[in-house]
Design an enzyme around this catalytic site. Structure first.
Site, PDB file in Angstrom:
ATOM      1  N   LYS A  12       0.848  -1.215   0.000  1.00  0.00           N
ATOM      2  CA  LYS A  12       0.000   0.000   0.000  1.00  0.00           C
ATOM      3  C   LYS A  12       0.869   1.245   0.000  1.00  0.00           C
ATOM      4  CE  LYS A  12       0.883   1.310   4.432  1.00  0.00           C
ATOM      5  NZ  LYS A  12       1.806   2.387   4.705  1.00  0.00           N
ATOM      6  N   ASP A 138      -2.521  -1.672  10.664  1.00  0.00           N
ATOM      7  CA  ASP A 138      -2.685  -1.572   9.202  1.00  0.00           C
ATOM      8  C   ASP A 138      -3.415  -2.773   8.597  1.00  0.00           C
ATOM      9  OD1 ASP A 138      -1.334   0.755   8.837  1.00  0.00           O
ATOM     10  OD2 ASP A 138       0.537  -0.152   8.125  1.00  0.00           O
TER      11      ASP A 138
HETATM   12  O1  C5P Z   1      -0.034  -1.568  15.153  1.00  0.00           O
HETATM   13  P1  C5P Z   1       1.340  -1.821  14.654  1.00  0.00           P
HETATM   14  O2  C5P Z   1       2.004  -2.983  15.335  1.00  0.00           O
HETATM   15  O3  C5P Z   1       1.442  -1.882  13.178  1.00  0.00           O
HETATM   16  O4  C5P Z   1       2.199  -0.534  15.073  1.00  0.00           O
HETATM   17  C1  C5P Z   1       3.610  -0.521  15.172  1.00  0.00           C
HETATM   18  C2  C5P Z   1       4.029   0.600  16.125  1.00  0.00           C
HETATM   19  O5  C5P Z   1       3.771   1.872  15.532  1.00  0.00           O
HETATM   20  C3  C5P Z   1       3.258   0.605  17.411  1.00  0.00           C
HETATM   21  O6  C5P Z   1       3.884  -0.193  18.383  1.00  0.00           O
HETATM   22  C4  C5P Z   1       3.274   2.068  17.810  1.00  0.00           C
HETATM   23  O7  C5P Z   1       4.492   2.378  18.445  1.00  0.00           O
HETATM   24  C5  C5P Z   1       3.266   2.801  16.477  1.00  0.00           C
HETATM   25  N1  C5P Z   1       1.913   3.260  16.074  1.00  0.00           N
HETATM   26  C6  C5P Z   1       1.362   4.372  16.673  1.00  0.00           C
HETATM   27  N2  C5P Z   1       0.111   4.789  16.296  1.00  0.00           N
HETATM   28  C7  C5P Z   1      -0.564   4.131  15.317  1.00  0.00           C
HETATM   29  C8  C5P Z   1      -0.003   3.001  14.682  1.00  0.00           C
HETATM   30  C9  C5P Z   1       1.254   2.607  15.087  1.00  0.00           C
HETATM   31  O8  C5P Z   1       1.961   4.990  17.562  1.00  0.00           O
HETATM   32  N3  C5P Z   1      -1.770   4.558  14.960  1.00  0.00           N
END
Ligand code: C5P
Length: 307
Positions: A12, A138
């Protein structure tokens, strides 16, 4: 024994990414317009009857154990729905990890979509999106794909109709970026103008890349460029070449490290990919946006004797 399923897992880009605020759970509240593109990984699911889940991958830097979201997805479905069958998962990666293209998230969503069919669970998109949101921010977007406005942590998905295919060049540096480290130092809030947001959503709906390209916005770009000065250099190069490459605009993908430039059509994108490869000396390739694939598309059956 049922057939083998091959599931495609597209990458994406984010046409916009706004940080609306910091949440008490440590995540950031977002509004982002995500668009699936045809650079893709493949997840091959071979059924097994003994309940075991195994994973193999063509890249050495991708974990093949429970650290991989693909394994977590299979385990979550097994536990949640009392599935006694198992699966051998073969992951063939083309999307580079740590590039902001959400390859790992897409692989995970492809596993959920594929196992829903292989294990005959009969789950619909909202239920799968709910499970996907438990695994990562995501991931729900990739259950239906296409183009969506994503809010909350990114897990609330509102599909956006698209008027035309968008053509990109993806510029992929040879180093990864950690999403968590970018979010840890980004501004608590950074948004675009409502006019800019409308330009992008209208540009998508009406199939006008020049309109969308005029207002591209990524609240993480400045932080990512500060932490990785080579990204700033490359983006400056890409902008300086904009006239020669006939680009409508360029932007960091998610938290980086890859970047995209947006073009009028496939021919322009191909020409730009050649010029950018020459100028930057890194992997540059064309990609086109994909329509909403629904739950059952991007799946192919193979004979189980090929496991
Ligand atoms: O949710 P995911 O594991 O993909 O996110 C990776 C990291 O990115 C999270 O641990 C967080 O530190 C950060 N993040 C965030 N806010 C979001 C998505 C991700 O702070 N909306």
């Amino acid at each position: 024994m049922s057939d083998v399923l091959k599931v495609y897992a597209p990458a994406k880009v984010n046409l916009s990414l706004e940080v609306l605020g910091k949440r008490s759970d440590g995540y950031h509240e977002l509004r982002t317009i995500m668009q699936a593109v045809d650079l893709r990984d493949t997840v091959r699911l071979c059924p097994r009857s003994d309940g075991r889940i195994t994973l193999s991958c063509n890249r050495d830097d991708v974990p093949e154990d429970e650290d991989n979201l693909v394994m977590q997805a299979a385990k979550l479905l097994q536990d949640n729905y009392g599935v006694s069958a198992g699966v051998d998962i073969e992951l063939r990666k083309t999307i580079p990890p740590g590039a902001g293209l959400a390859g790992g998230s897409s692989d995970c969503a492809a596993t959920l979509r594929g196992l829903n069919v292989l294990w005959e669970l009969g789950l619909e998109a909202p239920e799968l999106e709910g499970l996907a949101g438990r695994l990562g921010s995501d991931i729900p977007f990739f259950i239906r794909g296409g183009t969506s406005v994503c809010t909350g942590r990114g897990e609330k998905v509102e599909p956006l109709p698209t008027g035309a295919t968008f053509h990109y060049v993806l510029v992929v540096p040879d180093f990864p970026v950690s999403t968590a480290s970018i979010y840890a130092s980004c501004p608590d809030s950074l948004t675009m103008t409502e006019r800019g947001y409308k330009n992008i959503s209208r540009g998508v709906r009406e199939g006008r890349p020049e309109m969308a390209g005029s207002s591209l916005f990524n609240a993480l770009q400045e932080t990512a460029c500060r932490q990785n000065p080579r990204l700033a250099e490359m983006l400056t190069h890409i902008d300086n070449l904009a006239r020669r490459t006939r680009s409508y605009g360029s932007l960091l993908c998610g938290s980086g490290s890859s970047m995209f430039s947006l073009h009028a059509d496939e021919n322009d994108a191909e020409r730009a990919a050649r010029l950018l490869t020459e100028a930057l000396g890194v992997r540059c390739e064309t990609a086109a946006s994909l329509p909403d694939w629904g739950l059952r598309r991007l799946l192919e059956r193979e004979d189980s004797s090929r496991c």
